[in-house]
Design an enzyme around this catalytic site. Structure first.
Site, PDB file in Angstrom:
ATOM      1  N   ASP A   1       0.794  -1.140   0.096  1.00  0.00           N
ATOM      2  CA  ASP A   1       0.024   0.005   0.038  1.00  0.00           C
ATOM      3  C   ASP A   1       0.788   1.143  -0.081  1.00  0.00           C
ATOM      4  O   ASP A   1       1.927   1.014   0.335  1.00  0.00           O
ATOM      5  CB  ASP A   1      -1.129  -0.087   1.267  1.00  0.00           C
ATOM      6  CG  ASP A   1      -2.001   1.016   1.066  1.00  0.00           C
ATOM      7  OD1 ASP A   1      -1.968   1.858  -0.012  1.00  0.00           O
ATOM      8  OD2 ASP A   1      -3.118   0.782   1.734  1.00  0.00           O
TER       9      ASP A   1
HETATM   10  C1  BGC Z   1      -4.750   3.224  -0.097  1.00  0.00           C
HETATM   11  C2  BGC Z   1      -5.013   2.509  -1.106  1.00  0.00           C
HETATM   12  C3  BGC Z   1      -4.887   3.029  -2.456  1.00  0.00           C
HETATM   13  C4  BGC Z   1      -3.374   3.797  -2.340  1.00  0.00           C
HETATM   14  C5  BGC Z   1      -3.213   4.519  -3.560  1.00  0.00           C
HETATM   15  C6  BGC Z   1      -3.587   4.076   0.064  1.00  0.00           C
HETATM   16  O1  BGC Z   1      -3.795   5.208   0.946  1.00  0.00           O
HETATM   17  O2  BGC Z   1      -5.024   2.623   1.472  1.00  0.00           O
HETATM   18  O3  BGC Z   1      -6.267   1.819  -0.925  1.00  0.00           O
HETATM   19  O4  BGC Z   1      -4.927   2.067  -3.373  1.00  0.00           O
HETATM   20  O5  BGC Z   1      -3.314   4.750  -1.284  1.00  0.00           O
HETATM   21  O6  BGC Z   1      -3.914   5.685  -3.699  1.00  0.00           O
END
Ligand code: BGC
Length: 760
Positions: free
Chosen positions: A230
């Site tokens: 993530d």
């Molecule tokens: C989120 C993800 C997301 C990623 C990219 C993170 O903060 O938890 O779900 O895909 O950011 O935007």
């Protein structure tokens, strides 16, 4: 063309390590001299959130204009695998058009508490439902040669301290509740990529959790794709590489790549792990690159229409007293509430889609022939305070109408990625308005926009209630269709609607203390908890009404008794007994009559959505296998079925059984047991072989301890205790008790040879 392995063999260590992290916020790197191309990842999954230069992962900066489909809270309510597949296909095409290789979703964490700020993005409190719907959307997107990224792996069920919190979850709870949807996504969905979560799982960050990313995901489930972090989830990159975290996102500007190079040079990390990550990255990106087709058309208007059409099948009709719905042409309808004009149709954060167009309920009824509608704003979405003038106007219009629809719900700042809710209430001005409207016109329908359950203090005052969830940018069309009966509502709650927050299973521990979140309610999440406690809820899991009625009949099983290695087929006939066509969600639950371990009252193990014309009957067929009956056994670390009778229940919802049939399932697995001096009589009795050895060795009065004989009771006190009580007390006697009670006939040596035979 060279294989990924051949390419990796030609790369320098620096080149290889550079490939293991993003180029920037959304792109991966290339190695031009070898023709290895970078690709783009973008958020989803209920649309395409493609950002250009000013990347962020919080939904702050704009992304390209796109189409927002119903969010997962809503689309899962459809209980329709094909519906989510269609969303996946549409988003897959959009990604092809925009040259995005991977759409970052679906998000399939379990809704442990209604408070989780991201519940609107998540699917369900039930792992089977979440897994089935995940497979649907994955197959849809990947059929267009676009990858998904199944997230957030794993046990990421709160936003509070989301980047540091440690989810402490016992083995059985993980396997039965928090992992099965991911398992389905890997095994049946064949997801190209997984995204590890921010949190720790049982003490280790998911981004460097070898058991999670390699032993389980790859070795046990057969996943062959990329695991990416993530955004910002990496703690120790070197540990991560060894654990199986292929890709760090976003870029760490080379900092962590250099750490990996250094670790290999210093002999702290075997280069084979770097090679493996690189091979997987190249192989998965090639799946897209070899089929990239930017000429794929993206007809935004067509997708907008699709969003509205699918959205109608995501609206859950929860109450319909006196048949107040559907509204009839010619009736004078007052539509009240600012949400009718400015709908909330998606949640905040990284999944936020920049809709090219939005159709509100008011927009949707403008051109509806035969409707007679007036509108009053009623409240300010962005305020908790009542506005006397708006209320007065609303009440005046409500009084003059035949029926009133109040559109209410949660404003954006009440639920979002990044933080959790503190309570389950909608703003007080909206609650007050609903009560006041009901006082002037009892023909009241409430339509809710929210990503997660809310308290409904006015429920008794509303004749009609629709849970609209967050229905996507064409929500108005979907609402209109259901309100006026152009579409017969067919969605079902993918979660329980509790009466109040204090009733929820993890009320006492949700959010955790400091960075430690202990999942102390164990497997009793959602309806597994409420049904076990026979606790009143507002609406149970699986609940939802229709404008027609259905009758169930003729439940039949292909066998009355099976082994746990067999499958059984279950058939049931469903008839539309009403006057209009409609779709029914047929739900199958399995209930274990008796068990040595704690088990829920019933668990969802099958569902199907069918469409029936008035008077039409169809047979719905399910196939159940070992997993349908099994629990996770922590002695053998495997799924296990206890021999016994299971009830196969066809249900209207998690609380309401319509038809039931018994099935005996016989286990083919013997749980190995090791007896010790501390083993108690009760457990030894359950093992016929061990018991036979023991009985054979025991003579006279001693066997009384093990229930063969009556104990020699001469004194009055023992008689008063009675045979039954004596036996019950003896049941808990450990084997070592023989030493005291045999008056010296049995010592530790005798016990040891006894145990050797029992354990042989
Ligand atoms: C989120 C993800 C997301 C990623 C990219 C993170 O903060 O938890 O779900 O895909 O950011 O935007």
């Amino acid at each position: 063309m060279s294989t990924p392995r051949e390419l990796v063999a030609q790369m320098t260590l620096e080149e290889k390590c550079s490939l293991l992290s993003g180029l920037d916020f959304w792109h991966t790197k290339s190695v031009e001299r070898l023709g290895i191309k970078g690709v783009m990842y973008s958020d989803g999954p209920h649309g395409l959130r493609k950002q250009d230069d000013q990347g962020d992962h919080l939904g702050v900066n704009d992304s390209i204009k796109a189409v927002c489909f119903p969010a997962a809270c809503a689309s899962t309510a459809s209980f329709d695998r094909n519906l989510v597949r269609q969303i996946g296909e549409a988003v897959g095409n959009e990604c092809q058009h925009e040259q995005v290789a991977v759409n970052l979703g679906p998000a399939i964490n379990i809704k442990r508490s209604p408070l989780c700020g991201r519940n609107f993005e998540y699917m369900s409190e039930d792992p089977y439902l979440a897994g089935e719907m995940a497979v649907g959307i994955i197959q849809g997107t990947q059929s267009k040669n676009i990858g998904v990224s199944v997230k957030h792996f794993a046990a990421n069920d709160q936003e509070h301290r989301r980047m540091s919190s440690d989810s402490v979850v016992d083995e059985r709870t993980l396997r039965e509740i928090y992992l099965p949807a991911f398992e389905a996504a890997a095994k049946r969905g064949k997801a190209w990529t997984f995204m590890c979560s921010y949190n720790k799982l049982n003490g280790e960050y998911a981004s460097q959790h070898k058991w999670l990313l390699t032993d389980l995901l790859r070795n046990e489930w057969g996943f062959d794709g990329i695991v990416m972090s993530d955004w910002g989830a990496v703690s120790d990159r070197v540990k991560g590489v060894e654990a199986g975290l292929d890709m760090e996102m976003p870029s760490s500007a080379g900092v962590n790549d250099a750490e990996v190079v250094k670790a290999v040079r210093e002999g702290r990390l075997d280069e084979k792990y770097v090679d493996l990550c690189c091979e997987r990255i190249i192989e998965v990106h090639n799946r897209y690159l070899e089929h990239a087709d930017p000429s794929t058309p993206w007809d935004k208007e067509a997708d907008h229409e699709l969003a509205g059409k699918l959205g109608a099948d995501c609206m859950v009709l929860l109450k319909n007293d006196d048949g107040i719905l559907p509204l009839k042409d010619g009736e004078k309808i007052a539509i009240i509430g600012e949400f009718a004009n400015k709908p909330r149709y998606q949640g905040g954060g990284s999944s936020h889609i920049n809709s090219f167009k939005v159709t509100s309920l008011l927009n949707a009824v403008e051109d509806k022939p035969g409707t007679c509608v007036c509108y009053a704003q009623g409240y300010h979405i962005d305020s908790d305070d009542e506005d006397a003038a708006l209320v007065a106007e609303a009440l005046e219009k409500a009084k003059a109408a035949d029926k009133v629809v109040v559109v209410a719900g949660l404003p954006d700042n009440y639920e979002s990625e990044g933080y959790d809710r503190k309570h389950m209430r909608i703003p007080p001005n909206q609650n007050a308005l609903i009560e006041k409207v009901a006082a002037v016109n009892p023909n009241l329908v409430v339509l809710l926009y929210n990503g997660s359950p809310v308290e409904m203090p006015w429920l008794g005052l509303a004749k009609g209630l629709i849970e609209g969830y967050l229905g996507g940018q064409n929500v108005g069309t979907a609402n209109r269709a259901v309100l006026w009966g152009e579409v017969n509502p067919s969605a079902r709650l993918p979660e329980t609607m509790p009466v109040k927050l204090q009733d929820t299973p993890c009320y006492l521990s949700y959010g955790g203390e400091g960075n430690t979140a202990v999942y102390s309610e164990g497997i009793f999440v959602g309806y597994r908890y409420y049904t076990k406690k026979e606790m009143p809820v507002l609406f149970p899991f699986g609940y939802g009404m229709s404008y027609t009625t259905f009758a169930y009949d003729n439940l039949r099983l292909s066998a009355g008794q099976i082994k746990d290695t067999d499958t059984v087929t279950v058939c049931v006939d469903v008839t539309n007994t009403g006057k209009v066509a409609g779709k029914e969600v047929v739900q199958l639950y399995v209930s274990d009559r008796e068990s040595e371990v704690f088990r829920p009252v019933r668990e969802l193990k099958g569902f199907d959505k069918i469409e029936l014309q008035p008077g039409e009957t169809r047979t719905v067929t399910f196939t159940l296998d070992k997993r349908s009956f099994a629990y996770w056994n922590t002695k053998i670390h495997d799924w296990h079925v206890e021999t016994g009778v299971f009830d196969i229940q066809i249900c209207k919802d998690a609380d309401t059984v319509i038809l039931s049939a018994p099935l005996t399932v016989e286990s083919t697995v013997e749980i190995p047991e090791t007896f010790t001096e501390d083993s108690i009589t009760l457990d030894i009795r359950k093992n016929p072989k061990a018991m036979a050895i023991l009985s054979g060795l025991l003579k006279g009065g001693l066997s009384a301890i093990f229930g063969d004989d009556k104990p020699e009771t001469s004194d009055a006190a023992s008689e008063a205790v009675g045979d039954e009580m004596m036996e019950a007390m003896m049941a808990y006697m450990p084997l070592r008790g023989l030493i005291s009670f045999s008056q010296g006939k049995i010592n530790h040596e005798v016990l040891k040879s006894l145990l050797d035979q029992m354990n042989a």
